[in-house]
Design an enzyme around this catalytic site. Structure first.
Site, PDB file in Angstrom:
ATOM      1  N   LYS A 291     -11.238 -36.386  98.354  1.00 50.47           N
ATOM      2  CA  LYS A 291     -10.500 -36.346  99.621  1.00 50.47           C
ATOM      3  C   LYS A 291     -10.762 -37.633 100.386  1.00 50.47           C
ATOM      4  CE  LYS A 291      -9.939 -31.463 100.328  1.00 50.47           C
ATOM      5  NZ  LYS A 291     -10.771 -30.301 100.585  1.00 50.47           N
TER       6      LYS A 291
ATOM      7  N   GLU B  35     -12.233 -16.628  82.635  1.00 49.72           N
ATOM      8  CA  GLU B  35     -11.781 -15.458  83.405  1.00 49.72           C
ATOM      9  C   GLU B  35     -10.379 -14.994  83.011  1.00 49.72           C
ATOM     10  OE1 GLU B  35     -13.374 -18.053  84.528  1.00 49.72           O
ATOM     11  OE2 GLU B  35     -14.741 -17.564  86.187  1.00 49.72           O
TER      12      GLU B  35
ATOM     13  N   TRP C 217      -5.561 -36.099  99.354  1.00 46.77           N
ATOM     14  CA  TRP C 217      -6.122 -35.785  98.045  1.00 46.77           C
ATOM     15  C   TRP C 217      -5.756 -36.837  97.004  1.00 46.77           C
ATOM     16  CZ3 TRP C 217      -4.820 -29.860  97.354  1.00 46.77           C
ATOM     17  CH2 TRP C 217      -5.580 -29.140  98.284  1.00 46.77           C
TER      18      TRP C 217
ATOM     19  N   THR D  27     -19.355 -17.666  81.918  1.00 44.55           N
ATOM     20  CA  THR D  27     -18.699 -18.933  82.267  1.00 44.55           C
ATOM     21  C   THR D  27     -19.747 -20.039  82.309  1.00 44.55           C
ATOM     22  OG1 THR D  27     -19.058 -18.581  84.596  1.00 44.55           O
ATOM     23  CG2 THR D  27     -16.966 -17.839  83.714  1.00 44.55           C
TER      24      THR D  27
HETATM   25  P1  AMP Z   1     -13.835 -22.561  81.202  1.00 41.60           P
HETATM   26  O1  AMP Z   1     -13.914 -21.237  81.836  1.00 41.60           O
HETATM   27  O2  AMP Z   1     -15.166 -23.146  80.863  1.00 41.60           O
HETATM   28  O3  AMP Z   1     -12.919 -22.574  80.019  1.00 41.60           O
HETATM   29  O4  AMP Z   1     -13.214 -23.579  82.278  1.00 41.60           O
HETATM   30  C1  AMP Z   1     -11.968 -23.353  82.855  1.00 41.60           C
HETATM   31  C2  AMP Z   1     -11.545 -24.559  83.640  1.00 41.60           C
HETATM   32  O5  AMP Z   1     -11.285 -25.669  82.767  1.00 41.60           O
HETATM   33  C3  AMP Z   1     -10.249 -24.384  84.387  1.00 41.60           C
HETATM   34  O6  AMP Z   1     -10.427 -23.677  85.588  1.00 41.60           O
HETATM   35  C4  AMP Z   1      -9.815 -25.835  84.601  1.00 41.60           C
HETATM   36  O7  AMP Z   1     -10.506 -26.426  85.681  1.00 41.60           O
HETATM   37  C5  AMP Z   1     -10.267 -26.497  83.335  1.00 41.60           C
HETATM   38  N1  AMP Z   1      -9.139 -26.611  82.407  1.00 41.60           N
HETATM   39  C6  AMP Z   1      -8.846 -25.834  81.358  1.00 41.60           C
HETATM   40  N2  AMP Z   1      -7.741 -26.283  80.709  1.00 41.60           N
HETATM   41  C7  AMP Z   1      -7.317 -27.378  81.383  1.00 41.60           C
HETATM   42  C8  AMP Z   1      -6.226 -28.301  81.225  1.00 41.60           C
HETATM   43  N3  AMP Z   1      -5.361 -28.210  80.223  1.00 41.60           N
HETATM   44  N4  AMP Z   1      -6.105 -29.299  82.132  1.00 41.60           N
HETATM   45  C9  AMP Z   1      -6.979 -29.425  83.145  1.00 41.60           C
HETATM   46  N5  AMP Z   1      -8.029 -28.606  83.338  1.00 41.60           N
HETATM   47  C10 AMP Z   1      -8.210 -27.594  82.471  1.00 41.60           C
END
Ligand code: AMP
Length: 543
Positions: free
Chosen positions: A439, A331, A444, A186
């Site tokens: 916040k 994940e 929020w 990640t």
């Molecule tokens: P990653 O593991 O790098 O793909 O990051 C995942 C994170 O990206 C998620 O937990 C979200 O916070 C963000 N994310 C992914 N898709 C979206 C979406 N369509 N809108 C808002 N946040 C997103």
């Protein structure tokens, strides 16, 4: 008397590429190579090369379960490595080349990678990193023999030679579906990156889940271009999903600027493309500049961060392209939700339909979602209650790679770290990352919403909202904005643009114009960097 029995066939990624090789043999796989040339093969050749690569890896002495890393663009050989490595019983570990050298070294040593496949672009960097990489036994250049590469990386092997040395008789070994197939770390904005190791079974189930009509909805009629990098959660599963249905695949290589993408879309008649919003901003500018109408493009899937509402509208109204919004994470393989409309929405007015498309969508069969308050109470799906988003399903992580214990809650859910709302129809609305949320006086404020409004101002090309420390309210929103080319809006213009769109107390305290925003390896804005730089702008002013 027998009670009857069904076949017990393992769900493996090999079964996917074998299917593509047999039934979609000549369906094109088009690949922009690192030198900019375009190679054209088909699923038959990808399968055959992957099968030979599997035999070559065994011959090199790599063992079952061991990791083979890639540092590479989206190209044909990378797809062959996905299937060849996993099909050999080894684990394909894709690495983000844009990480800092220390992170690259950490990840490769932590994964104990035995083989490193790389594209030419990265040969000089690898030559330098090498002394720190403790476990790599074979460096394999993804191409034909090349003197420059041989000079940069001592003892390098050439992938094309490895494949050429194997015969058509090479066979795939039997694989247990619960064996690991790929590994992805990640992006992790704090602490060391964490690895998620997918299995053959989780990958096949994810492929079937993604390929539902209300999922990616791919078919053998599609020409699919994953712009999302193959190191970002397996390019969102697209190499598997396209092989399973026999779509044609267009791999854009290193040229991810808008104009290169427009050229590929028009030249190869791409029907579906997938990527993060930042890349799509570049694409939209290039469409505007070149005058292309992207006539072949029917749909585009956007995820990774929130799709701005104006982008959904512009794709629809200017180009007739359906923008499908999806949500997921490393994940979760990554598909967690995807936005398609329901039968009851068919006759809604156009504007209302576009509004609905802003949601991150509904979970496909295979994953379950729930919202939980900070106190542990399960919240209703009523379109009002916002809480911590949790997910479960057979393609969701349980335990990080080499971690001591499970990452799940006591009752078996994975807490995503996202804050969300779900409405009565099951549509998900991500309002924030829990660590990015603002916040203000205990209330929020959604950064996603603040950014969406800022970007909808014609004078703004991109924006990020952060929480800035505040003496009275604890935190207040500050927006960092990049001016659109040729535009010169004032702070007051942008603040006025918020009026009437959100509650008055949610309007940012300040808009700061910047030339650029820090973008991480997967195309997301690095909010922590912005907070470090601008987190105190309101304190110094108020003091
Ligand atoms: P990653 O593991 O790098 O793909 O990051 C995942 C994170 O990206 C998620 O937990 C979200 O916070 C963000 N994310 C992914 N898709 C979206 C979406 N369509 N809108 C808002 N946040 C997103």
């Amino acid at each position: 008397m027998s009670l009857g029995k069904m076949m017990d066939k393992a769900l493996t990624t090999t079964s996917i590429i074998e299917h593509a090789g047999r039934f979609h043999t000549n369906t094109p796989v088009i690949s922009v190579e690192t030198d900019g040339t375009i190679s054209r093969t088909g699923w038959g050749e990808v399968e055959s090369n992957a099968r030979k690569l599997n035999a070559a890896l065994v011959r090199l002495g790599v063992k079952t379960g061991e990791r083979c890393a890639t540092i590479a663009w989206n190209n044909r050989r990378h797809v062959e490595i996905y299937f060849g490595v996993a099909g050999a019983g080894m684990v394909c570990h894709t690495i983000n080349p844009r990480l800092f050298p220390e992170q690259l070294i950490y990840i490769m040593n932590h994964a104990e990678d035995k083989v490193l496949f790389f594209d030419k672009t990265f040969a000089p960097a690898i030559g330098k990193l090498r002394e720190h990489l403790k476990t790599i036994e074979h460096y394999v250049y993804m191409g034909a023999a090349d003197d420059e590469v041989a000079a940069a990386v001592d003892g390098v092997l050439f992938m094309d030679d490895l494949i050429a040395a194997e015969t058509d008789d090479a066979t795939w070994p039997e694989i247990d579906e619960r064996m690991p197939s790929s590994l992805c770390y990640t992006s992790g904005t704090t602490g060391n990156p964490k690895g998620v190791e997918y299995t053959h079974r989780s990958t096949v189930l994810h492929t079937l889940g993604a390929n539902q009509a209300d999922g990616l909805g791919l078919s053998a009629k599609d020409v699919v271009m994953p712009v999302v990098p193959m190191f970002h959660v397996n390019a969102w599963g697209v190499p598997y999903a396209t092989a399973a249905v026999g779509s044609s695949l267009v791999l854009p290589g290193p040229g991810l600027d808008g104009e290169s993408l427009v050229k590929l879309i028009d030249g190869e008649k791409v029907t579906m493309a997938l990527g993060v919003p930042t890349i799509w901003l570049g694409l939209m500018n290039a469409l505007e500049k070149t005058g292309s109408k992207a006539l072949s493009l029917q749909r585009t899937l956007i995820g990774g961060s929130a799709a701005p509402s104006y982008m959904i509208r512009e794709f629809d109204e200017k180009y007739g392209v359906e923008l499908i919004h999806g949500w997921g994470m490393t994940e979760t393989s990554p598909l967690g939700s995807i936005n398609q409309l329901l039968a009851k929405h068919t006759d809604l007015p156009h504007d209302e339909k576009l509004k609905l498309r802003e949601s991150q969508g509904r979970p496909p069969y295979g994953v379950d979602l729930r919202l939980v308050s900070d106190e542990g109470e399960i919240l209703p799906h009523d379109g009002k209650a916002a809480g911590n988003l949790q997910i479960s399903g057979p393609w969701v992580v349980d335990t990080y790679f080499k971690a001591d214990g499970s990452a799940l809650t006591d009752d078996g859910w994975f807490d995503t770290g996202d804050v969300a709302m779900i409405d009565e129809d099951g549509y998900l609305f991500i309002t924030d990352r829990s660590k990015d949320i603002i916040k203000s006086g205990g209330e929020w404020i959604s950064t996603v919403e603040l950014e969406d409004i800022a970007i909808s101002h014609p004078g703004v090309s991109n924006a990020a909202a952060i929480a800035a420390r505040h003496e009275k309210w604890d935190e207040r929103p500050v927006v960092l904005a990049i001016k659109a080319e040729g535009a010169d809006p004032s702070e007051a213009d942008i603040l006025a643009h918020y009026e009437g769109k959100i509650a008055h107390w949610q309007i940012p305290d300040k808009v700061i114009f910047v030339d650029s925003l820090p973008i991480g390896g997967t195309g997301k804005i690095l909010k922590n960097k912005l907070r470090d730089e601008y987190g105190d702008v309101l304190m110094t002013e108020d003091a």
